[in-house]
Write a protein that holds these residues in place. Structure first.
Motif, PDB file in Angstrom:
ATOM      1  N   UNK A 159     -73.984   9.427 -59.628  1.00 17.61           N
ATOM      2  CA  UNK A 159     -74.527  10.617 -58.983  1.00 17.61           C
ATOM      3  C   UNK A 159     -73.544  11.777 -58.944  1.00 17.61           C
ATOM      4  N   UNK A 160     -72.310  11.532 -59.290  1.00 16.28           N
ATOM      5  CA  UNK A 160     -71.315  12.601 -59.326  1.00 16.28           C
ATOM      6  C   UNK A 160     -71.255  13.313 -60.671  1.00 16.28           C
ATOM      7  N   UNK A 161     -72.137  12.923 -61.595  1.00 15.70           N
ATOM      8  CA  UNK A 161     -72.167  13.531 -62.922  1.00 15.70           C
ATOM      9  C   UNK A 161     -73.516  14.194 -63.197  1.00 15.70           C
ATOM     10  N   UNK A 162     -73.481  15.204 -64.069  1.00 14.94           N
ATOM     11  CA  UNK A 162     -74.702  15.661 -64.733  1.00 14.94           C
ATOM     12  C   UNK A 162     -74.676  15.034 -66.125  1.00 14.94           C
ATOM     13  N   UNK A 163     -75.843  14.744 -66.670  1.00 14.46           N
ATOM     14  CA  UNK A 163     -75.925  13.924 -67.882  1.00 14.46           C
ATOM     15  C   UNK A 163     -76.422  14.737 -69.081  1.00 14.46           C
ATOM     16  N   UNK A 164     -75.757  14.543 -70.209  1.00 17.76           N
ATOM     17  CA  UNK A 164     -76.238  15.062 -71.489  1.00 17.76           C
ATOM     18  C   UNK A 164     -76.562  13.862 -72.364  1.00 17.76           C
ATOM     19  N   UNK A 165     -77.837  13.707 -72.684  1.00 17.37           N
ATOM     20  CA  UNK A 165     -78.297  12.588 -73.511  1.00 17.37           C
ATOM     21  C   UNK A 165     -78.176  12.990 -74.976  1.00 17.37           C
ATOM     22  N   UNK A 166     -77.313  12.313 -75.705  1.00 15.06           N
ATOM     23  CA  UNK A 166     -77.036  12.679 -77.096  1.00 15.06           C
ATOM     24  C   UNK A 166     -77.624  11.667 -78.056  1.00 15.06           C
ATOM     25  N   UNK A 167     -78.154  12.170 -79.150  1.00 13.46           N
ATOM     26  CA  UNK A 167     -78.657  11.315 -80.215  1.00 13.46           C
ATOM     27  C   UNK A 167     -77.707  11.451 -81.401  1.00 13.46           C
ATOM     28  N   UNK A 168     -77.974  10.689 -82.456  1.00 10.47           N
ATOM     29  CA  UNK A 168     -77.166  10.810 -83.656  1.00 10.47           C
ATOM     30  C   UNK A 168     -77.255  12.225 -84.219  1.00 10.47           C
ATOM     31  N   UNK A 169     -76.137  12.744 -84.708  1.00 14.15           N
ATOM     32  CA  UNK A 169     -76.126  14.029 -85.396  1.00 14.15           C
ATOM     33  C   UNK A 169     -76.786  13.836 -86.756  1.00 14.15           C
ATOM     34  N   UNK A 170     -77.657  14.760 -87.144  1.00 10.89           N
ATOM     35  CA  UNK A 170     -78.360  14.612 -88.417  1.00 10.89           C
ATOM     36  C   UNK A 170     -78.712  15.981 -88.991  1.00 10.89           C
ATOM     37  N   UNK A 171     -79.318  15.979 -90.165  1.00 13.19           N
ATOM     38  CA  UNK A 171     -79.828  17.195 -90.781  1.00 13.19           C
ATOM     39  C   UNK A 171     -78.771  18.260 -91.000  1.00 13.19           C
ATOM     40  N   UNK A 172     -79.152  19.515 -90.800  1.00 19.41           N
ATOM     41  CA  UNK A 172     -78.252  20.641 -91.058  1.00 19.41           C
ATOM     42  C   UNK A 172     -77.059  20.617 -90.109  1.00 19.41           C
ATOM     43  N   UNK A 173     -77.265  20.119 -88.891  1.00 21.10           N
ATOM     44  CA  UNK A 173     -76.152  20.011 -87.941  1.00 21.10           C
ATOM     45  C   UNK A 173     -75.061  19.104 -88.494  1.00 21.10           C
ATOM     46  N   UNK A 174     -75.469  17.952 -89.064  1.00 29.01           N
ATOM     47  CA  UNK A 174     -74.508  17.017 -89.648  1.00 29.01           C
ATOM     48  C   UNK A 174     -73.786  17.657 -90.831  1.00 29.01           C
TER      49      UNK A 174
END
Length: 260
Positions: A159-174
């Motif tokens: 509860x002391x964190x805010x969460x960023x849910x990350x997926x695999x990097x893909x496509x143009x970002x990769x």
């Protein structure tokens, strides 16, 4: 350049803004989704040193806060305290990166509760010193969900964190990550390696290979190696030879032969 994107929002921008609000960030996602790379990117963006903690079942208060030792000063033995990563980061206003936070025993990390809430303080149990964090101090943690050896996070800690849910990097970002963080410049090969990595991710999700084989670290190593050796040998050096399971090795070789 924004390298980490999730739907219509940019993870990198969100994370930077959260840190500026003095929020503790928990990066949640599978191995290979670029959590550590994002932490490094944030460190560069903020131009701030980062202290790291690699969690395990052996993590203890000394690993977090520091330890006492004996030094010889003026010919006499003197007990001194060597500050650990938490205290160093707090005092100097640096970033603190806690990797695989759910690998630590649940009873170990509550010592950080005061560091991670509005108090931003800790009483050093080894010296009695009360430490209040510098205004620039910030915390980033990473968690691998469902990974072997992980434990449920303490709710008070979570509860002391805010969460960023990350997926695999893909496509143009990769492709942008490859272009900016490796020596590889051949666009045709970058395209092929992107497809190859996508195949590895699918295989990891289906349980055919371990997540380490599809990690962004392994891919970036592979890209660099392709600049000095044939791609087949680069795959062997960067990915295949790290694996112990013959079936996993053969599965990756088969995927490589289909792609290249």
């Amino acid at each position: 350049m924004n390298l980490y994107q999730n739907d219509d929002t940019t993870i990198q921008i969100d994370a930077l803004n959260m840190l500026k609000l003095k929020k503790n960030i928990l990066l949640k996602g599978p191995t290979g989704s670029g959590k550590t790379k994002l932490a490094e990117t944030l460190r560069h963006e903020l131009d701030r040193p980062m202290h790291s903690i690699n969690c395990s079942v052996d993590l203890d208060a000394e690993s977090l806060l520091g330890f006492k030792t004996i030094e010889i000063k003026g010919g006499e033995s003197v007990i001194t305290f060597v500050e650990g990563p938490v205290i160093q980061a707090m005092k100097q206003g640096h970033l603190l990166y806690i990797d695989e936070i759910n690998m630590a025993k649940p009873e170990t990390l509550p010592i950080l509760n005061g560091v991670l809430d509005f108090r931003r303080t800790i009483t050093n149990p080894f010296t009695g010193e009360v430490i209040t964090a510098d205004d620039n101090f910030a915390v980033i943690a990473a968690i691998n969900v469902g990974y072997v050896g992980t434990l449920p996070m303490n709710e008070a800690l979570k509860n002391r964190f805010v969460v960023i849910d990350m997926d695999y990097i893909s496509g143009e970002t990769l492709k942008n990550v490859i272009r900016t963080q490796t020596l590889l410049e051949d666009e045709t090969l970058i395209e092929q390696l992107g497809k190859f990595n996508k195949d590895l991710i699918t295989m990891a999700e289906q349980g055919q290979i371990s997540e380490e084989a599809s990690s962004i670290r392994a891919l970036l190593d592979l890209c660099d190696l392709t600049t000095i050796m044939p791609v087949e040998r680069a795959v062997k050096r960067a990915i295949v030879d790290k694996l112990e399971d013959d079936r996993e090795q053969q599965a990756i070789i088969n995927a490589m032969e289909l792609t290249f």
